[in-house]
Design a protein around this motif. Structure first.
Motif, PDB file in Angstrom:
ATOM      1  N   VAL A 335      81.270  15.427 101.835  1.00  0.00           N
ATOM      2  CA  VAL A 335      81.494  16.553 100.919  1.00  0.00           C
ATOM      3  C   VAL A 335      81.256  16.105  99.486  1.00  0.00           C
ATOM      4  CG1 VAL A 335      83.198  18.192 100.048  1.00  0.00           C
ATOM      5  CG2 VAL A 335      83.124  17.642 102.500  1.00  0.00           C
ATOM      6  N   GLY A 336      80.238  16.679  98.865  1.00  0.00           N
ATOM      7  CA  GLY A 336      79.987  16.365  97.466  1.00  0.00           C
ATOM      8  C   GLY A 336      81.080  16.896  96.557  1.00  0.00           C
ATOM      9  N   ARG A 337      81.562  18.117  96.891  1.00  0.00           N
ATOM     10  CA  ARG A 337      82.627  18.725  96.082  1.00  0.00           C
ATOM     11  C   ARG A 337      83.386  19.731  96.917  1.00  0.00           C
ATOM     12  NH1 ARG A 337      82.782  22.870  91.825  1.00  0.00           N
ATOM     13  NH2 ARG A 337      80.531  23.182  92.000  1.00  0.00           N
ATOM     14  N   GLU A 338      84.684  19.772  96.760  1.00  0.00           N
ATOM     15  CA  GLU A 338      85.492  20.797  97.412  1.00  0.00           C
ATOM     16  C   GLU A 338      85.619  22.002  96.487  1.00  0.00           C
ATOM     17  OE1 GLU A 338      88.510  19.296 100.776  1.00  0.00           O
ATOM     18  OE2 GLU A 338      89.321  19.291  98.744  1.00  0.00           O
ATOM     19  N   ILE A 339      85.512  23.193  97.072  1.00  0.00           N
ATOM     20  CA  ILE A 339      85.636  24.416  96.292  1.00  0.00           C
ATOM     21  C   ILE A 339      86.455  25.442  97.079  1.00  0.00           C
ATOM     22  CG2 ILE A 339      83.516  24.124  94.941  1.00  0.00           C
ATOM     23  CD1 ILE A 339      82.062  25.928  96.886  1.00  0.00           C
ATOM     24  N   ALA A 340      87.052  26.387  96.353  1.00  0.00           N
ATOM     25  CA  ALA A 340      87.823  27.454  96.988  1.00  0.00           C
ATOM     26  C   ALA A 340      86.885  28.486  97.602  1.00  0.00           C
ATOM     27  CB  ALA A 340      88.734  28.117  95.961  1.00  0.00           C
ATOM     28  N   LEU A 341      87.398  29.227  98.561  1.00  0.00           N
ATOM     29  CA  LEU A 341      86.617  30.299  99.194  1.00  0.00           C
ATOM     30  C   LEU A 341      86.026  31.234  98.141  1.00  0.00           C
ATOM     31  CD1 LEU A 341      85.744  31.963 101.724  1.00  0.00           C
ATOM     32  CD2 LEU A 341      87.958  33.135 101.561  1.00  0.00           C
ATOM     33  N   GLU A 342      86.822  31.561  97.128  1.00  0.00           N
ATOM     34  CA  GLU A 342      86.377  32.505  96.102  1.00  0.00           C
ATOM     35  C   GLU A 342      85.192  31.991  95.289  1.00  0.00           C
ATOM     36  OE1 GLU A 342      89.452  31.510  96.631  1.00  0.00           O
ATOM     37  OE2 GLU A 342      90.476  33.335  97.335  1.00  0.00           O
ATOM     38  N   GLN A 343      84.958  30.671  95.307  1.00  0.00           N
ATOM     39  CA  GLN A 343      83.854  30.093  94.536  1.00  0.00           C
ATOM     40  C   GLN A 343      82.548  29.987  95.336  1.00  0.00           C
ATOM     41  OE1 GLN A 343      86.440  26.531  93.666  1.00  0.00           O
ATOM     42  NE2 GLN A 343      85.501  26.712  91.648  1.00  0.00           N
ATOM     43  N   ILE A 344      82.631  30.187  96.640  1.00  0.00           N
ATOM     44  CA  ILE A 344      81.454  29.945  97.480  1.00  0.00           C
ATOM     45  C   ILE A 344      80.304  30.917  97.201  1.00  0.00           C
ATOM     46  CG2 ILE A 344      80.610  29.875  99.867  1.00  0.00           C
ATOM     47  CD1 ILE A 344      83.276  28.626 100.661  1.00  0.00           C
ATOM     48  N   PRO A 345      80.549  32.226  97.053  1.00  0.00           N
ATOM     49  CA  PRO A 345      79.402  33.112  96.759  1.00  0.00           C
ATOM     50  C   PRO A 345      78.625  32.684  95.519  1.00  0.00           C
ATOM     51  CG  PRO A 345      81.306  34.421  97.396  1.00  0.00           C
ATOM     52  CD  PRO A 345      81.791  33.010  97.240  1.00  0.00           C
ATOM     53  N   ALA A 346      79.326  32.331  94.457  1.00  0.00           N
ATOM     54  CA  ALA A 346      78.646  31.903  93.226  1.00  0.00           C
ATOM     55  C   ALA A 346      77.858  30.627  93.458  1.00  0.00           C
ATOM     56  CB  ALA A 346      79.665  31.709  92.104  1.00  0.00           C
ATOM     57  N   GLN A 347      78.388  29.728  94.286  1.00  0.00           N
ATOM     58  CA  GLN A 347      77.693  28.477  94.562  1.00  0.00           C
ATOM     59  C   GLN A 347      76.412  28.731  95.354  1.00  0.00           C
ATOM     60  OE1 GLN A 347      78.878  25.434  93.227  1.00  0.00           O
ATOM     61  NE2 GLN A 347      76.718  25.102  93.660  1.00  0.00           N
ATOM     62  N   ILE A 348      76.453  29.698  96.260  1.00  0.00           N
ATOM     63  CA  ILE A 348      75.249  30.065  97.004  1.00  0.00           C
ATOM     64  C   ILE A 348      74.172  30.587  96.066  1.00  0.00           C
ATOM     65  CG2 ILE A 348      74.324  31.739  98.681  1.00  0.00           C
ATOM     66  CD1 ILE A 348      76.952  31.411 100.238  1.00  0.00           C
ATOM     67  N   LEU A 349      74.575  31.384  95.115  1.00  0.00           N
ATOM     68  CA  LEU A 349      73.608  31.922  94.151  1.00  0.00           C
ATOM     69  C   LEU A 349      73.058  30.835  93.241  1.00  0.00           C
ATOM     70  CD1 LEU A 349      75.337  35.308  93.229  1.00  0.00           C
ATOM     71  CD2 LEU A 349      73.454  34.903  94.814  1.00  0.00           C
ATOM     72  N   ARG A 350      73.865  29.843  92.922  1.00  0.00           N
ATOM     73  CA  ARG A 350      73.362  28.716  92.123  1.00  0.00           C
ATOM     74  C   ARG A 350      72.312  27.923  92.898  1.00  0.00           C
ATOM     75  NH1 ARG A 350      79.015  27.760  91.005  1.00  0.00           N
ATOM     76  NH2 ARG A 350      79.581  28.734  89.022  1.00  0.00           N
ATOM     77  N   ALA A 351      72.452  27.877  94.211  1.00  0.00           N
ATOM     78  CA  ALA A 351      71.481  27.164  95.032  1.00  0.00           C
ATOM     79  C   ALA A 351      70.085  27.777  94.882  1.00  0.00           C
ATOM     80  CB  ALA A 351      71.912  27.198  96.494  1.00  0.00           C
TER      81      ALA A 351
END
Length: 354
Positions: A335-351
């Motif tokens: 795991v490069g970084r742990e994030i909360a469920l609420e942060q996952i959609p934004a992380q997908i968009l950053r990808a």
């Protein structure tokens, strides 16, 4: 440790007897009682409340979904749905998962004696995972239904082809608690987002109903994967129950292969299989996300993605229903970084912009 107290609610006397026999054989579990419908169950549960409820869906006097909604509103309790493996039942069971059930175990329509041998581990594992479920987080995972848009909202007429030849791919693996978490994530995504491939531990036939339900809620397209389906922006492919899904690259395009094979990490589909194939096909063009679930499926595969240059994320303990799979991946250094469920959609968009 105190045994897990379980109430079984099913209108079939034979099913109640079989389930009680399977559960009572494990010293870590105590069967508080059985009931033919939710109203009988409630009267028994007033005397002693269970830690976990094993619940049928279609019953007289009060159906399982109505009962489940009542529980979640008044006294949230981990519920394992025990449902017959049918197309009709799959759709109904998806409603139960959306209402707050933790997981599904399938029961056969015939030959219940085989159930004792073939599905006892699944049932015991589901009950033990449910007993550790974070019910507060499960309730938070609910999200309002968003309107379904037409096709021209996804691909406007005359839009030119993408100039970039190497597309980003997001691979997600999850298990217990994942149906609610995936609904939260996918309904939050706009129609322009990276292609997504998903393994959610779920029995055969239920994945089709799950994908269909999400497709009706999301702006993006959500499908149960078929062999040869392309992974494209604005589409999420969910591995079918009972089959493995692998990511493959063909030129500048990505597609999936749906194949048979033995269970990997005791699962089929397996997150490890998807993640390993993603490491090989997409390398640093991929993002891997491991989410709520029991066990260690996906930990080794996520490590392979990390070593191949992919961005890797684990759902944090506070937002997991069961912090098992992300914990094991973190222990492996995947795991490069742990994030909360609420942060996952934004992380997908950053990808997509990486």
């Amino acid at each position: 440790m105190k045994p897990i107290k379980v109430m079984i609610v099913d209108d079939s006397a034979v099913v109640r007897q079989v389930l009680a026999s399977v559960l009572a054989a494990d010293p870590a579990i105590e069967v508080l009682g059985t009931a033919a419908d939710p109203l009988f169950a409630l009267s028994k549960m007033e005397r002693e409340w269970p830690d976990v409820i094993v619940l049928d869906v279609e019953m007289p006097r009060m159906d399982g979904i109505t009962f489940l909604k009542k529980l979640m509103a008044e006294r949230p309790t981990p519920v394992v749905i025990c449902s017959t493996l049918t197309e009709k039942g799959a759709s109904t069971t998806m409603q139960a998962l959306a209402a707050g059930a933790v997981s599904i175990v399938t029961k056969p329509q015939v030959n219940l004696s085989k159930f004792l041998v073939n599905a006892s581990d699944d049932l015991l594992g589901a009950v033990k995972a449910a007993a550790r479920a974070n019910m507060r987080q499960l309730a938070k995972s609910k999200t309002p239904v968003q309107p379904k848009l037409g096709a021209d909202a996804v691909i406007p007429a005359g839009q030119p082809a993408m100039a970039r030849t190497t597309e980003r791919v997001v691979a997600i693996g999850t298990s217990t608690g994942g149906t609610q978490a995936l609904e939260y994530i996918l309904t939050a995504l706009p129609r322009v987002c990276p292609g997504i491939v998903i393994v959610q531990h779920m029995p055969e036939r239920f994945t089709a109903a799950f994908a269909e339900r999400l497709n009706g809620l999301c702006q993006i397209e959500v499908l149960e994967a078929r062999h040869g389906d392309r992974v494209i922006p604005g589409r999420a492919l969910i591995a079918p129950g009972g089959r493995h899904m692998l990511l493959k690259r063909s030129g500048a395009q990505y597609l999936v292969e749906v194949v048979d094979g033995p269970p990997v990490s005791r699962h089929k589909p397996s997150v490890d299989v998807l993640f390993r194939s993603t490491a090989r096909a997409a390398g640093a063009n991929a993002t891997g996300i491991i989410m709520t679930g029991m066990g260690d499926d996906g930990a080794r595969g996520l490590r392979e993605m990390y070593e191949a240059g992919a961005q890797t994320f684990g759902q944090d303990e506070a937002s997991c229903v069961v912090y098992g799979m992300p914990k094991e991946a973190k222990k492996l250094g995947a795991v490069g970084r742990e994030i909360a469920l609420e942060q996952i959609p934004a992380q997908i968009l950053r990808a997509e912009r990486a």
